[in-house]
Design an enzyme around this catalytic site. Structure first.
Site, short mmCIF file in Angstrom:
data_model
loop_
_atom_site.label_atom_id
_atom_site.label_comp_id
_atom_site.label_asym_id
_atom_site.label_seq_id
_atom_site.Cartn_x
_atom_site.Cartn_y
_atom_site.Cartn_z
N ASP A 194 34.09 46.48 50.18
CA ASP A 194 35.40 46.41 49.49
C ASP A 194 36.47 46.85 50.48
OD1 ASP A 194 37.56 46.64 47.44
OD2 ASP A 194 35.88 46.33 46.07
N GLU B 139 40.52 36.99 41.80
CA GLU B 139 40.61 35.55 41.54
C GLU B 139 41.94 35.00 42.05
OE1 GLU B 139 38.19 33.83 40.78
OE2 GLU B 139 38.54 32.30 39.27
N HIS C 81 27.95 31.16 40.41
CA HIS C 81 28.76 31.73 39.33
C HIS C 81 27.89 32.55 38.38
CE1 HIS C 81 31.38 30.98 35.53
NE2 HIS C 81 31.72 32.09 36.12
P1 NAD Z 1 37.40 43.04 39.88
O1 NAD Z 1 38.89 43.12 39.93
O2 NAD Z 1 36.66 43.98 39.00
O3 NAD Z 1 36.83 43.22 41.35
C1 NAD Z 1 37.37 42.64 42.49
C2 NAD Z 1 37.09 43.56 43.65
O4 NAD Z 1 37.39 42.88 44.84
C3 NAD Z 1 37.92 44.84 43.62
O5 NAD Z 1 37.08 45.95 43.75
C4 NAD Z 1 38.83 44.68 44.85
O6 NAD Z 1 39.14 45.91 45.46
C5 NAD Z 1 37.98 43.82 45.72
N1 NAD Z 1 38.74 43.11 46.75
C6 NAD Z 1 39.92 42.49 46.62
N2 NAD Z 1 40.31 41.97 47.80
C7 NAD Z 1 39.35 42.26 48.69
C8 NAD Z 1 39.16 41.99 50.05
N3 NAD Z 1 40.07 41.33 50.76
N4 NAD Z 1 38.04 42.43 50.65
C9 NAD Z 1 37.13 43.11 49.97
N5 NAD Z 1 37.26 43.40 48.65
C10 NAD Z 1 38.35 42.99 48.03
O7 NAD Z 1 37.07 41.53 39.53
P2 NAD Z 1 35.73 40.92 38.93
O8 NAD Z 1 35.85 40.85 37.46
O9 NAD Z 1 34.57 41.59 39.53
O10 NAD Z 1 35.81 39.42 39.45
C11 NAD Z 1 35.55 39.08 40.78
C12 NAD Z 1 35.36 37.59 40.89
O11 NAD Z 1 34.33 37.18 40.02
C13 NAD Z 1 36.58 36.76 40.51
O12 NAD Z 1 36.63 35.63 41.34
C14 NAD Z 1 36.29 36.36 39.09
O13 NAD Z 1 36.93 35.17 38.71
C15 NAD Z 1 34.80 36.15 39.16
N6 NAD Z 1 34.11 36.26 37.86
C16 NAD Z 1 34.44 37.21 36.97
C17 NAD Z 1 33.77 37.29 35.77
C18 NAD Z 1 34.12 38.35 34.76
O14 NAD Z 1 33.67 38.26 33.61
N7 NAD Z 1 34.85 39.37 35.13
C19 NAD Z 1 32.72 36.41 35.49
C20 NAD Z 1 32.38 35.46 36.44
C21 NAD Z 1 33.08 35.39 37.63
#
Ligand code: NAD
Length: 729
Positions: free
Chosen positions: A351, A410, A458
């Protein structure tokens, strides 16, 4: 080579060993059953044989019936099914009676089952017919009757015998929920008799010492009374009423099998044992002839297994993952790290800040601690899993990774930057995957210098619970990337579907219209309770309004805004009612379960207390409420038509993936076997006709897709036209 072999020992014990050639677990085929029958006849007739032990040549006993046979059974018509199942009853009853005189109950030969490990379905019904069950002291072993989970019920005497053995109340978890238990619990529940270090030796010793009285089943002895009371006994009566209510509460009447099983139990409990078996066979036939059971077996067992084994894996050398880099340690990244480390894969969790990476790793620790508290995990296992996860901000640790899964914000810009930075350090042949849920893979791949190695993997949330993983092929994704994703999903023991790139891929594409249709009906003044209940009665695990609350209203608003922006003028005009409602809830601060306020009201602890009454003030109930079937059609076709369109557009390449993905991905009415199975059950002509009517009444979102129209005209079925047999032909 036959499935069973028999060896008559000098000690007078005939040992029948079940060992199906070429299979890792025994399954019963009709030929196998005939061989077993012949051995039983031979051993009972042979004076030198004093008793029989039935065991397995594998480290498990048996996985059950070959479900392909059950699917075939259906084709033979009701009479064929009934005869088939009665022939099994006769064999098992012969074992149970073991040649004894039915009046004096004397003169039979003792028959014991010796189980080295797991025995499920008919692999437990056969032991249940024996006089004593010995099981190995093997904590990995599981025993029980899981049939209900694939839409049938134990039909080879399991239902009747377990009820007679334990009583309705104690039998309920094993029959109605298909609960499986380890040797200790099985013994505690009275399902098995003894746990032994060497079950075959223990069974032989028992057989040689058994007396006439030891081999008479309680229900064959005089004066048998069912534990807990038969249905007309005051206690038994209460149990039946309770069981009935329990089934309806759990299934909302959507599943035929539990109802049929309960009828078999209720009717069977009032008649002699052999009549009860016949009743069980009749109800079992009824269930096998119901298209739901065939569809459930096909999707939840045969097709699911085929996909897990790589039915759609392109030719490529073994692509199992050794070292995985997870980018982003948020909700998804943390879950992906957890399931991967549990599968023995070395994980680097990256992260932006060390604290964020550590927090992601702490998720695994907390999860495993819970497992320890529940005695599902040992402290040693916890240490081993944790030691596989490196939480860091250092990209250098990715130098020897062979798969990257990106789960950062995202945002296409953030994702593009991460892709470039990661590709600067990873090996040439490393595959890069994005876990995006809404951004097209082909677009994200533009940031990659090796788009043929770029793919979508996904996951669904929560990662550790959800069984489905959607693999998305971008325009340039190559075969090795697909093979890599499939091999990885297999490692983490989830079920994959492979789809082509399109807005919302497959699962979200179908679930969003379901949620929208639910919200739309509320905006039209249809009772929210009617909407929710209609969905549950369809067999959906969660109503659309509850599901919106769970996934959150701000997410719905975000998706609506993004979709509008992406589609521009093509954004459907009929989305307005839904958008108004969702934006209003959003403005009211009702963001769903996480804010303890949404379509539902919640108490302080976040427990739902009922639909929010404030809805009615803004959206008063219409005077005329629709029929429940109409509401169900709207909810069902909203999803199913998207699945058909996904197939029509080539997003889905295999209807098995469409069906399995629907059930595992968003809980699509499992009794139906999935959207394509459901269409085959109701018939394409009925489906097209209903869509025409819905489109006329509610708008073009229900327009019959050209493919469905064409199929309806020829009364075609999806599995005949697109099933694996059709593909192979
Ligand atoms: P989240 O906000 O909980 O986590 C994202 C993480 O990425 C954060 O910890 C952030 O600090 C980190 N991050 C951001 N920029 C970064 C970088 N440049 N380098 C390293 N780390 C970085 O989001 P999430 O819910 O875990 O979703 C993440 C991805 O998964 C998204 O693309 C989302 O669309 C996808 N997704 C989410 C879900 C859901 O239900 N939440 C389901 C399927 C897919």
């Amino acid at each position: 080579m036959t499935d069973f072999t028999m060896e008559k020992g000098a000690d007078g014990v005939a040992v029948i060993t079940w060992d199906v050639p070429g299979k890792s677990m025994n399954v019963l085929s009709m030929e196998g059953a005939a061989t077993l029958d012949g051995f039983i006849d031979d051993a009972l007739a042979d004076e030198a044989v004093k008793g029989i032990v039935i065991t397995s040549g594998k480290d498990t006993f048996a996985a059950g019936m070959d479900l392909n046979i059950l699917a075939d059974f259906q084709k033979n018509g009701a009479e064929g099914v009934f005869e088939g199942i009665m022939s099994l009853h006769r064999i098992l009853r012969k074992i149970e009676r073991a040649g004894m005189d039915p009046k004096s109950l004397k003169g039979g030969k003792p028959i014991a089952a010796a189980l080295p490990g797991t025995g499920l379905g008919i692999g437990f019904e056969l032991p249940l017919a024996c006089h004593r069950i010995f099981v190995a002291d093997n904590p990995k072993a599981k025993f029980g009757l899981p049939e209900i989970k694939v839409g049938i019920f134990p039909g080879a005497g399991g239902t009747t015998r377990v009820v007679r053995k334990l009583g309705v109340m104690a039998a309920a978890p094993f029959l109605l929920q298909g609960q499986l238990v380890d040797p200790k619990k099985a013994k505690g529940a009275g399902l098995v008799d003894e746990i032994a270090a060497d079950p075959v030796a223990a069974a032989k010793a028992w057989v040689l010492g058994a007396k006439d009285a030891d081999i008479v089943k309680p229900w064959d002895a005089k004066g048998y009374k069912m534990p807990g009371g038969a249905p007309y006994h005051p206690a038994g009566f209460q149990t039946m009423v309770g069981a009935n209510a329990m089934i309806m509460a759990e299934t909302w009447g959507a599943y035929p099998a539990p109802k049929a099983m309960l009828s078999a139990i209720y009717e069977g409990a009032q008649v002699p044992f052999d009549t009860a078996l016949k009743i069980e066979a009749r109800w079992f036939t009824h269930i096998i002839m119901n298209p739901s059971s065939g569809a459930m077996i096909r999707s939840l067992f045969l097709n699911k297994e085929a996909l897990e084994k790589g039915a759609n894996r392109p030719e490529a050398p073994d692509q199992r993952v050794k070292k995985l880099g997870v980018m982003g340690a948020g909700m998804m990244g943390a879950g992906i790290a957890l399931v991967s480390a549990q599968a023995g894969i070395e994980v680097v969790l990256i992260d932006q800040k060390q604290e964020a990476a550590d927090k992601g790793k702490a998720y695994t620790e907390a999860y495993l601690d819970k497992g320890i508290a529940r005695k599902k995990t040992t402290p040693e296992q916890k240490e081993a899993v944790l030691s596989r996860i490196t939480a860091t901000t250092d990209y250098d640790t990715l130098k020897d990774a062979d798969l990257i899964i990106e789960a950062v914000f995202e945002d296409p810009g953030v994702k593009a930057e991460v892709t470039r930075n990661v590709e600067a350090v990873i090996p040439e042949d490393c595959i890069f995957a994005s876990n995006t849920s809404t951004l097209p893979i082909s677009g994200l791949a533009k940031a990659s210098s090796r788009p043929e190695q770029f793919i979508g993997i996904h996951f669904f949330s929560p990662v550790e619970k959800m069984l489905l993983v959607e693999i998305i092929k971008g325009k340039q994704t190559g075969d090795r990337a697909v093979a890599k994703a499939l091999d990885y999903v297999r490692q983490i023991r989830k079920t994959p579907i492979v789809v082509n790139d399109a807005r919302f891929f497959y699962a979200n594409r179908c679930i969003i219209p379901y949620l929208n249709e639910g919200a739309r009906m509320v905006s039209e003044g249809i009772s929210p309770a009617l909407v929710e209940h209609a969905a549950r009665m369809l067999g959906m695990p969660v109503g659309p309004l509850q599901l919106i609350d769970e996934t959150s209203i701000d997410l719905a608003v975000k998706i609506a805004k993004a979709t509008k922006q992406a589609m521009g003028d093509a954004y459907p005009a009929d989305a307005k009612g839904v958008d108004d409602l969702m934006f209003w809830l959003y403005d009211e601060g009702r963001l769903g379960r996480k804010s303890k306020a949404g379509f539902y009201a919640y108490d302080d602890k976040g427990k739902r207390t009922g639909l929010w009454e404030g809805l009615a003030a803004k959206y008063p109930l219409a005077e005329d409420q629709p029929d429940v079937i109409e509401v169900q059609h709207r909810l069902m076709f909203a999803q199913v038509l998207e699945a058909v369109r996904a197939l029509e557009e080539g997003v889905l390449e295999d209807i098995r993936e469409g069906d399995v993905g629907a059930i595992l991905g968003w809980g699509f009415a499992p009794w139906s076997g999935g959207p394509f199975s459901w269409l085959d059950i109701v018939g394409t002509p009925f489906a097209a006709e209903t869509c025409d009517r819905l489109a006329e009444t509610y708008g073009p979102r229900f327009t019959t897709p050209a493919l469905l129209r064409e199929m309806a005209e020829g009364n075609e079925s999806f599995y005949k036209r697109f099933g694996p047999q059709a593909k192979a032909a």
